[in-house]
Design an enzyme around this catalytic site. Structure first.
Site, short mmCIF file in Angstrom:
data_model
loop_
_atom_site.label_atom_id
_atom_site.label_comp_id
_atom_site.label_asym_id
_atom_site.label_seq_id
_atom_site.Cartn_x
_atom_site.Cartn_y
_atom_site.Cartn_z
N HIS A 4 172.30 28.37 -8.85
CA HIS A 4 172.13 26.98 -8.39
C HIS A 4 172.97 26.65 -7.18
O HIS A 4 172.90 25.54 -6.66
CB HIS A 4 172.51 26.01 -9.52
CG HIS A 4 172.05 26.48 -10.85
ND1 HIS A 4 172.86 27.13 -11.75
CD2 HIS A 4 170.81 26.45 -11.40
CE1 HIS A 4 172.16 27.46 -12.82
NE2 HIS A 4 170.92 27.07 -12.64
N ARG A 24 172.16 11.19 -0.52
CA ARG A 24 173.40 10.40 -0.50
C ARG A 24 174.58 11.32 -0.20
O ARG A 24 175.53 10.91 0.48
CB ARG A 24 173.59 9.63 -1.79
CG ARG A 24 174.70 8.61 -1.66
CD ARG A 24 174.62 7.49 -2.65
NE ARG A 24 173.43 6.70 -2.48
CZ ARG A 24 172.76 6.12 -3.48
NH1 ARG A 24 173.20 6.23 -4.71
NH2 ARG A 24 171.68 5.41 -3.24
N ARG A 43 167.84 24.44 -3.92
CA ARG A 43 167.01 23.34 -4.46
C ARG A 43 167.21 22.03 -3.70
O ARG A 43 166.97 20.95 -4.26
CB ARG A 43 167.33 23.08 -5.93
CG ARG A 43 166.84 24.17 -6.85
CD ARG A 43 167.30 23.95 -8.27
NE ARG A 43 166.84 25.06 -9.06
CZ ARG A 43 165.89 24.96 -9.99
NH1 ARG A 43 165.34 23.81 -10.26
NH2 ARG A 43 165.51 26.02 -10.66
N ARG A 87 182.39 11.02 -9.96
CA ARG A 87 180.99 10.65 -9.79
C ARG A 87 180.89 9.31 -9.09
O ARG A 87 181.61 8.36 -9.45
CB ARG A 87 180.30 10.58 -11.16
CG ARG A 87 178.95 9.93 -11.11
CD ARG A 87 178.11 10.07 -12.36
NE ARG A 87 177.22 8.94 -12.53
CZ ARG A 87 176.18 8.64 -11.73
NH1 ARG A 87 175.89 9.41 -10.70
NH2 ARG A 87 175.45 7.58 -11.95
N GLY A 89 177.98 6.53 -8.16
CA GLY A 89 176.58 6.27 -8.46
C GLY A 89 176.24 4.81 -8.47
O GLY A 89 177.04 3.95 -8.07
N THR A 90 175.04 4.54 -8.91
CA THR A 90 174.62 3.17 -9.17
C THR A 90 174.33 3.06 -10.66
O THR A 90 174.10 4.07 -11.32
CB THR A 90 173.35 2.79 -8.37
OG1 THR A 90 172.31 3.70 -8.71
CG2 THR A 90 173.61 2.83 -6.88
N GLU A 181 173.94 4.19 -16.89
CA GLU A 181 173.52 5.20 -15.91
C GLU A 181 173.12 6.44 -16.71
O GLU A 181 172.76 6.30 -17.88
CB GLU A 181 174.61 5.46 -14.86
CG GLU A 181 176.03 5.59 -15.39
CD GLU A 181 176.37 6.99 -15.85
OE1 GLU A 181 176.18 7.27 -17.05
OE2 GLU A 181 176.87 7.78 -15.05
N MET A 182 173.16 7.62 -16.12
CA MET A 182 172.58 8.77 -16.83
C MET A 182 173.43 10.04 -16.78
O MET A 182 172.91 11.13 -17.03
CB MET A 182 171.17 9.05 -16.27
CG MET A 182 170.26 7.84 -16.33
SD MET A 182 168.57 8.17 -15.84
CE MET A 182 167.93 8.94 -17.32
N ASP A 206 171.32 -3.44 -10.60
CA ASP A 206 170.26 -4.24 -11.25
C ASP A 206 170.71 -4.63 -12.65
O ASP A 206 171.05 -3.78 -13.46
CB ASP A 206 168.93 -3.46 -11.30
CG ASP A 206 169.07 -2.09 -11.92
OD1 ASP A 206 169.66 -1.21 -11.28
OD2 ASP A 206 168.62 -1.91 -13.07
#
Ligand code: HPA
Length: 236
Positions: A4, A24, A43, A87, A89-90, A181-182, A206
Site C-alpha cells: 500500500h 486534502r 492507489r 488525524r 478531518g471533518t 466521523e469514521m 454538518d
C-alpha cells in the site's frame, strides 16, 4: 515498501497529519509545507514530507473508514517508525452546543465497529487520545481564540444509516458523544497497541441536530485554521 505504500525507510518524518482525502493531503503539502516531496502515491493515497517552521513533518491520506485507516496507520508505525499521528478531518455534529466550524478535539472514540474488538475477548477497550497532544491542541486552540470542544467522538462504520437523522445514534448523544466521523477509534487503538501518540481534530461541518451546514468557503478557511493548529501540535 508495502503493497500500500512505496515510500522508502526515512521518507516520512516522525510526525504525520492524517486526512482521509488524498487531495486534502496534496492541498496540505502544497499550501503549508516547505520543500514538500511526494513519498507515496500507491492507489492515489497520497503522502508527502516537507517542513513546517523548519521542522520535518509528513501528511498521509488514509482513505475513508477504519479498515482503510488501519492499513496505513499500522504500516506508518510498524514499517516506517512514526511516533506522532494526528488525524485531521471533518465530522458531523450530535449536539446543538457544537456549531458548524467548531473544532472537536476527540478525547475518546466510541465505535459501532468490530475493528476495536479484535483480540480483546470479553473486554470493551476504551480508545483515548494521547493526553499531551490533546492538551497541546486545546491550549493552542484557546490561544488562537478558536471555538473548540474536547469530548467523545463516534467513529462509525456507517455513513448512511437505515434510520435517517439522529435515530441511527441511539443513546450516544445522551452520553456525551458530540460528533461523528469514521476513523478515530481504530487510530487510537493502534496507537495504544504500538505505544505511539495519536490525536484526532475535526472541524464540524454538518449538524445532525440543527441541520446547519458549512458553506464551501467557510470549509476552506476553517480547515486552514485546523491544519496550522495541528502542524503546530505535531512539530511542538
Ligand atoms: N457522519 C455524518 N456526518 C458527517 C460525517 C460522518 O461520518 N463526516 C462528516 N459529516
Amino acid at each position: 515498501m508495502t503493497p500500500h505504500n512505496h515510500a522508502k525507510p526515512g521518507d516520512y518524518a516522525e510526525a504525520v497529519l492524517l486526512p482521509g482525502d488524498p487531495l486534502r493531503a496534496k492541498w496540505v503539502a502544497e499550501t503549508f509545507l516547505k520543500d514538500a516531496k511526494l513519498v507515496n502515491s500507491v492507489r492515489n493515497c497520497l503522502g508527502y514530507t516537507g517542513t513546517w517552521n523548519g521542522k520535518r513533518v509528513s501528511v498521509q491520506a488514509t482513505g475513508m473508514g477504519q479498515p482503510s485507516l488501519s492499513i496505513y496507520v499500522h504500516e506508518l508505525i510498524n514499517v516506517y517508525g512514526l511516533k506522532t499521528l494526528i488525524r485531521i478531518g471533518t465530522c458531523g455534529g450530535l449536539n446543538a452546543r457544537v456549531k458548524v466550524r467548531d473544532l472537536i478535539i476527540a478525547q475518546a472514540a466510541t465505535t459501532d465497529s468490530t475493528i476495536v474488538k479484535d483480540g480483546f475477548g470479553a473486554f470493551n477497550f476504551a480508545p483515548i487520545a494521547d493526553y499531551g497532544l490533546l492538551r497541546s491542541a486545546a491550549d493552542k486552540a484557546e490561544e488562537k481564540g478558536m471555538r473548540y470542544h474536547v469530548g467523545n467522538m463516534l467513529s462509525s462504520d456507517i455513513f448512511y444509516h437505515v434510520e435517517p437523522g439522529m435515530a441511527g445514534y441511539g443513546r450516544l448523544p445522551g452520553h456525551g458523544v458530540i460528533g461523528v466521523e469514521m476513523e478515530s477509534a481504530a487510530l487510537y487503538t493502534l496507537a495504544a497497541r504500538f505505544d505511539v501518540k495519536a490525536l484526532t481534530v475535526c472541524t464540524m461541518t454538518d449538524c445532525l441536530v440543527t441541520h446547519q451546514e458549512i458553506s464551501a468557503e467557510e470549509r476552506q478557511t476553517s480547515l486552514k485554521d485546523m491544519v496550522s493548529l495541528c502542524l503546530d501540535v505535531a512539530t511542538a
